[in-house]
Design an enzyme around this catalytic site. Structure first.
Site, short mmCIF file in Angstrom:
data_model
loop_
_atom_site.label_atom_id
_atom_site.label_comp_id
_atom_site.label_asym_id
_atom_site.label_seq_id
_atom_site.Cartn_x
_atom_site.Cartn_y
_atom_site.Cartn_z
N TRP A 108 0.82 -1.21 0.00
CA TRP A 108 0.00 0.00 0.00
C TRP A 108 0.85 1.26 0.00
CZ3 TRP A 108 -4.37 -0.63 -2.02
CH2 TRP A 108 -5.09 -1.81 -1.82
N ASP A 182 -1.75 6.59 6.24
CA ASP A 182 -2.84 5.80 5.66
C ASP A 182 -3.20 4.78 6.74
OD1 ASP A 182 -4.44 3.92 4.43
OD2 ASP A 182 -3.10 3.55 2.73
N LYS A 206 -12.79 -1.43 5.82
CA LYS A 206 -12.06 -2.41 6.61
C LYS A 206 -12.63 -2.45 8.03
CE LYS A 206 -9.49 -2.49 2.93
NZ LYS A 206 -8.27 -1.75 2.70
C1 LIG Z 1 -7.69 -1.26 1.30
C2 LIG Z 1 -6.58 -0.29 1.43
C3 LIG Z 1 -6.40 0.76 0.51
C4 LIG Z 1 -7.23 0.91 -0.74
O1 LIG Z 1 -8.50 1.28 -0.49
P1 LIG Z 1 -9.54 1.53 -1.69
O2 LIG Z 1 -10.77 1.86 -0.94
O3 LIG Z 1 -9.64 0.23 -2.45
O4 LIG Z 1 -9.04 2.62 -2.52
C5 LIG Z 1 -5.37 1.66 0.74
N1 LIG Z 1 -4.56 1.53 1.80
C6 LIG Z 1 -4.69 0.52 2.69
C7 LIG Z 1 -3.77 0.43 3.84
C8 LIG Z 1 -5.71 -0.42 2.53
O5 LIG Z 1 -5.84 -1.41 3.42
#
Ligand SMILES: *Cc1c(COP(=O)(O)O)cnc(C)c1O
Length: 370
Positions: A108, A182, A206
């Site tokens: 990521w 993030d 998530k």
């Molecule tokens: C799932 C995830 C993303 C991507 O998210 P989207 O909603 O598919 O754009 C980005 N960063 C992390 C850490 C993730 O777990």
């Protein structure tokens, strides 16, 4: 009748209490005669939902007053572009290309760096690629640029299963750039030390609710520096000035996230969730470490409490393992395609009983093949 345990990495399980509440409200929210999906985002009913959701989140995560809470769309991947479009020019000379530092600790953060190169000079400050993203580079070793307008890290790598258990303290490293995190896959799993954060973003799917909602928490002084090319709907200042209603926000996802926040408050808030999440993760990692069949590659000091990737030493057993798990009501344990193996995502909505059921299965499968 109890539901199966769902170990999906995202979109992921939501607490059953929340789903039942939403089901009861589906046709008629609180006597309004309307379902939440059918309401104007500018009407008093949704206005009440929105205000409650914001204030519950601020209380739960102890978000200080100088931070704005933005409800956006586009997910974590869109934020990989939206962040540099909003922050990279802040400390650059007028019209000059800005600079940002990235610490790459898995898939990521690698994507974040890659996307940012479109909008700024994205510099690699440190990387755990040489060890296959199984540990975190020591902050003291990061090569931070004096020109950086921000430093970005992914605080929980959902695929590699690596987590910062404490946020890096940039000021202690002599760096006064704001930290961007993030926190998509561990938001609301533990308290946040906001004194170390300039901006945090995460998709909701998530640990907060349904896909479609992206949470951004941004220190107010960082707003108002968007690049001219930044779409208005993605300009944090415009979004903040319009209480996240410059365009129609993802109303139903906000409503469900609001129910999740109330559920989290009833669970005892962030300190209680963190203790629970530590107990769940400890139970699972101990079972993996003590077995002859399963293994996890990540250094114990940075193992994710949310996403637990593991492998079978005999990969020929993978299909039988997944089929047996499904037969026991243990769903979505297949690992991400880029790394293979298995992954158990054990977000807030996964009870200790679900982790115990998985541990029992790990043990039984190793002993008897199912
Ligand atoms: C799932 C995830 C993303 C991507 O998210 P989207 O909603 O598919 O754009 C980005 N960063 C992390 C850490 C993730 O777990």
């Amino acid at each position: 009748m109890s539901r199966p345990f769902n170990f999906s990495a995202g979109p992921a399980a939501i607490a059953e209490e929340v789903l039942r509440e939403a089901a009861a409200d589906m046709l008629d929210w609180h006597g309004s005669g309307m379902g939440v999906m059918e309401m104007s985002h500018r009407g008093p009913e949704f206005g009440a939902i929105y205000q409650q959701t914001q204030s519950d989140l601020r209380e739960l995560l102890a978000i200080p007053a100088q931070f704005k809470i933005l409800f956006m769309q586009g997910g974590g991947l869109a934020e990989n572009a939206i962040v540099p479009m909003n922050l990279s020019a802040r400390t650059a000379a007028p019209g000059a290309r800005g600079t940002a530092d990235f610490v790459v600790t898995g898939s990521w953060s690698q994507k974040s760096l890659q996307e940012a190169t479109k909008y700024c000079n994205a510099q690699l400050a440190a990387s755990s690629a040489p060890n296959g993203h199984t540990s975190l580079p020591e902050p003291a070793s990061w090569q931070l640029s004096s020109k950086a307008s921000y430093v970005q890290v992914c605080t929980n790598e959902t695929i590699h299963g690596v987590e910062f258990h404490t946020l890096p303290d940039l000021a202690a490293l002599g760096c006064n750039a704001p930290l961007v995190i993030d926190f998509s896959s561990h938001v609301a799993s533990r308290p946040v030390d906001w004194s170390r954060v300039g901006l945090a973003f995460g998709g909701a799917q998530k640990n907060l609710g349904p896909a479609g909602l992206t949470l951004v928490v941004a220190r107010e002084d960082l707003l108002g520096h968007a690049l001219p090319i930044c779409p208005s709907a993605f300009d944090y200042k415009i979004v903040a000035d319009n209480q996240s209603m410059f365009n129609t926000p993802p109303t139903y996802s906000i409503y469900i996230a609001g129910l999740v926040f109330q559920w989290l408050k009833r669970q005892g808030g962030m300190a209680a969730m963190e203790a629970r999440n530590i107990a769940k993760a400890t139970l699972l990692y101990e079972a993996i470490d003590q077995s002859q069949l399963y293994y996890n590659k990540v250094d114990p000091h940075c193992r994710s409490r949310m996403n637990v990737p593991f492998y079978l030493r005999d990969e020929r057993l993978n299909d039988a393992f997944l089929a047996g798990a499904k037969a026991r009501g243990l769903l979505q344990l297949k690992g991400h395609k880029s790394v293979g193996g298995m992954r158990a995502s054990i977000y807030n909505a996964m009870p200790l009983a679900g982790v115990q059921a998985l541990v029992d299965y790990l043990h039984d499968f190793e002993k008897t093949g199912g």
